[in-house]
Write an enzyme that holds these catalytic residues in place. Structure first.
Site, PDB file in Angstrom:
ATOM      1  N   ASP A  15       4.219  -4.455  -5.830  1.00 57.97           N
ATOM      2  CA  ASP A  15       4.808  -5.693  -5.307  1.00 57.97           C
ATOM      3  C   ASP A  15       6.333  -5.576  -5.231  1.00 57.97           C
ATOM      4  O   ASP A  15       6.938  -5.920  -4.222  1.00 57.97           O
ATOM      5  CB  ASP A  15       4.483  -6.884  -6.226  1.00 57.97           C
ATOM      6  CG  ASP A  15       3.057  -7.372  -6.054  1.00 57.97           C
ATOM      7  OD1 ASP A  15       2.419  -7.002  -5.054  1.00 57.97           O
ATOM      8  OD2 ASP A  15       2.594  -8.134  -6.925  1.00 57.97           O
TER       9      ASP A  15
ATOM     10  N   GLU B 296       0.837  -1.215   0.000  1.00 55.74           N
ATOM     11  CA  GLU B 296       0.000   0.000   0.000  1.00 55.74           C
ATOM     12  C   GLU B 296       0.866   1.256   0.000  1.00 55.74           C
ATOM     13  O   GLU B 296       0.559   2.235  -0.684  1.00 55.74           O
ATOM     14  CB  GLU B 296      -0.949   0.012   1.204  1.00 55.74           C
ATOM     15  CG  GLU B 296      -1.999  -1.090   1.198  1.00 55.74           C
ATOM     16  CD  GLU B 296      -2.847  -1.113  -0.069  1.00 55.74           C
ATOM     17  OE1 GLU B 296      -3.234  -0.039  -0.557  1.00 55.74           O
ATOM     18  OE2 GLU B 296      -3.103  -2.220  -0.576  1.00 55.74           O
TER      19      GLU B 296
HETATM   20 ZN   LIG Z   1      -2.223  -3.142  -4.959  1.00 52.89          ZN
END
Ligand SMILES: [Zn+2]
Length: 472
Positions: free
Chosen positions: A192, A124
């Site tokens: 990621d 996030e």
């Molecule tokens: Zn995401």
């Protein structure tokens, strides 16, 4: 400011970088720092007014500590972040403009290790540092336009009418908008990758990432209807999972232990679920059957549950078995003081708060507890002395300002009390209420020359800011 956002929606063409998913360092092309900060505070005002916001300083403090541990090792643009907890059993976390990151209690409880939780938070954070939200607004002008406009209108309405009801409506809209923010695959892969970097740099187990996402995917496929919220907004592909696995397989293996506070936070959340009686039974069973990864946390959970059933004697007996001082955790010190306070032993509570806050001077929940207890004991001057020290360290802490308002009220300082209330309102994103409060203070007329002119200067500052926001 929000109209500026809408103007951007129409004016800016989608920015497509050739080297996706590494979108590189993002220039702050969408919002100025000031705009983003103002939007972030306006959003937090709605969050604070929402009944789902979990107003628990200990859990919030833990989450911010975890979040900043990750932010501090990020190589991307640094900014102000606010991490907060949403009382919602579904497994979800989300980022909003202005660096505001919400984590559901369902996620805190579903994570099987601190590294798993950290992997979602790091992901996030990366959506924020890479300006993905602003980019999406810019890229999806057509389909996105009506909902974004609705959000802007709701926020503006809430700002011009400082009552809680409209703020709550705005925030439920903000949440529903958030739930419609579906990140693209490229954004997901970038978040990621950067999240992974942060995770390893901060010393967490990078396997937490693939482990958690794997479980989330299995859960949503077979039985758990609470999982899809996160997967809908963060589309999970088999590519993503295999990328995560490839990265963590290449990393040298090392066991990472969960922090005690991670375990304590989860025990605390479990203890507040269900009815008080059921929570006590569940906590007793966990301890008796040794179904825990930390005995200390299991006992901490039992004490928390016992406070709900007001069984203070047993709570005190269990507390005595918990590690104290530096070998424990500030959360244990806090619970010990809260237990004494709930049992009506004010002197013991004050003593525990005092020793706790000298052992852990940087832990603000203990300060809140200590100051609150001083105020209930009508030791207003001691409370004020403590508040002055804390406010000089943390001038942006809205909770401290609320205590300051109480302390000044007890001492009959009307201007200073309204001024402190005004500061708390402004920090919660409510400029109208801030102006109203400081005006009441100035009218009270009991300040020194210096205090009066400082208050007038502050009012002018807020009026100008409020006017500028309305104009845009
Ligand atoms: Zn995401």
């Amino acid at each position: 400011m929000l109209r500026t956002l809408l103007a951007f929606t129409l004016a800016i063409q989608p920015v497509v970088a050739a080297d996706l998913p590494d979108l590189g360092e993002v220039s702050r092309q969408y919002f100025s720092d000031q705009e983003e900060q103002a939007m972030g505070r306006a959003i937090m005002r709605d969050v604070y007014a929402d009944p789902r916001y979990l107003d628990d300083p200990e859990i919030e403090s833990y989450l911010n500590q975890l979040g900043y541990k990750l932010v501090s090792v990020s190589t991307r643009n640094q900014r102000e972040f606010t991490f907060f907890v949403v009382d919602d059993p579904s497994i979800n976390a989300f980022a909003m403009p202005g660096g505001n990151i919400g984590v559901h209690t369902g996620l805190l409880l579903a994570a099987q290790s601190e590294s798993e939780l950290a992997s979602v938070v790091a992901h996030e954070i990366s959506h924020v540092t890479q300006d993905h939200i602003a980019r999406m607004v810019a890229a999806q002008s057509q389909s996105y336009w009506p909902t974004m406009a609705a959000l802007a209108l709701a926020l503006l309405a809430a700002r011009s009418n400082p009552n809680v009801a409209s703020a709550a409506i705005a925030s439920s809209q903000a949440y529903s908008i958030q739930s419609q923010l579906n990140y693209s695959r490229d954004y997901e892969r970038e978040a990621d990758r950067l999240g992974y970097d942060m995770l390893t740099r901060a010393g967490f187990d990078p396997r937490g990432m693939s482990g958690f996402f794997n479980r989330l995917q299995r859960a949503s496929r077979f039985y758990d209807s609470s999982a899809p919220a996160y997967l809908r907004t963060h589309p999970l592909t088999s590519d993503r999972i295999s990328d995560m696995e490839a990265r963590s397989d290449a990393a040298p293996y090392h066991q990472v232990e969960d922090s005690l506070d991670f375990q304590l936070v989860r025990a605390r959340l479990r203890a507040r679920q269900d009815s008080p009686q059921d929570a006590v039974v569940a906590a007793r069973n966990t301890l008796k059957e040794k179904r825990y990864s930390s005995e200390t946390a299991a006992r901490y959970g039992l004490v928390s549950a016992l406070l709900r059933t007001r069984q203070f004697r047993e709570a005190e007996a269990e507390l005595q078995k918990l590690p104290s001082g530096k070998s424990g955790s500030p959360m244990i010190q806090q619970l010990a003081a809260q237990t004494a306070l709930a049992a009506g032993n004010q002197a013991l509570a004050l003593q525990r708060y005092q020793s706790g806050s000298s052992t852990y001077p940087g832990y603000r929940p203990l300060q809140y507890g200590y100051i609150g207890a001083l105020l209930s004991a009508r030791r207003s001057n001691d409370a004020l002395a403590q508040l002055d020290r804390q406010l000089s360290l943390y001038p942006l802490d809205r909770r401290l300002w609320r205590f300051a308002a109480q302390a000044h009220a007890q001492l009959g300082h009307r201007l200073l009390s309204h001024r402190a209330q005004a500061e708390a309102a402004a920090l919660s994103g409510n400029l109208m209420a801030a102006i109203e409060q400081i005006t009441l203070g100035i009218k009270a007329g009991d300040g020194s020359f210096y205090e009066m002119s400082a208050a007038e200067a502050r009012r002018r500052e807020w009026q100008a800011l409020e006017k500028a926001q309305r104009k845009e």
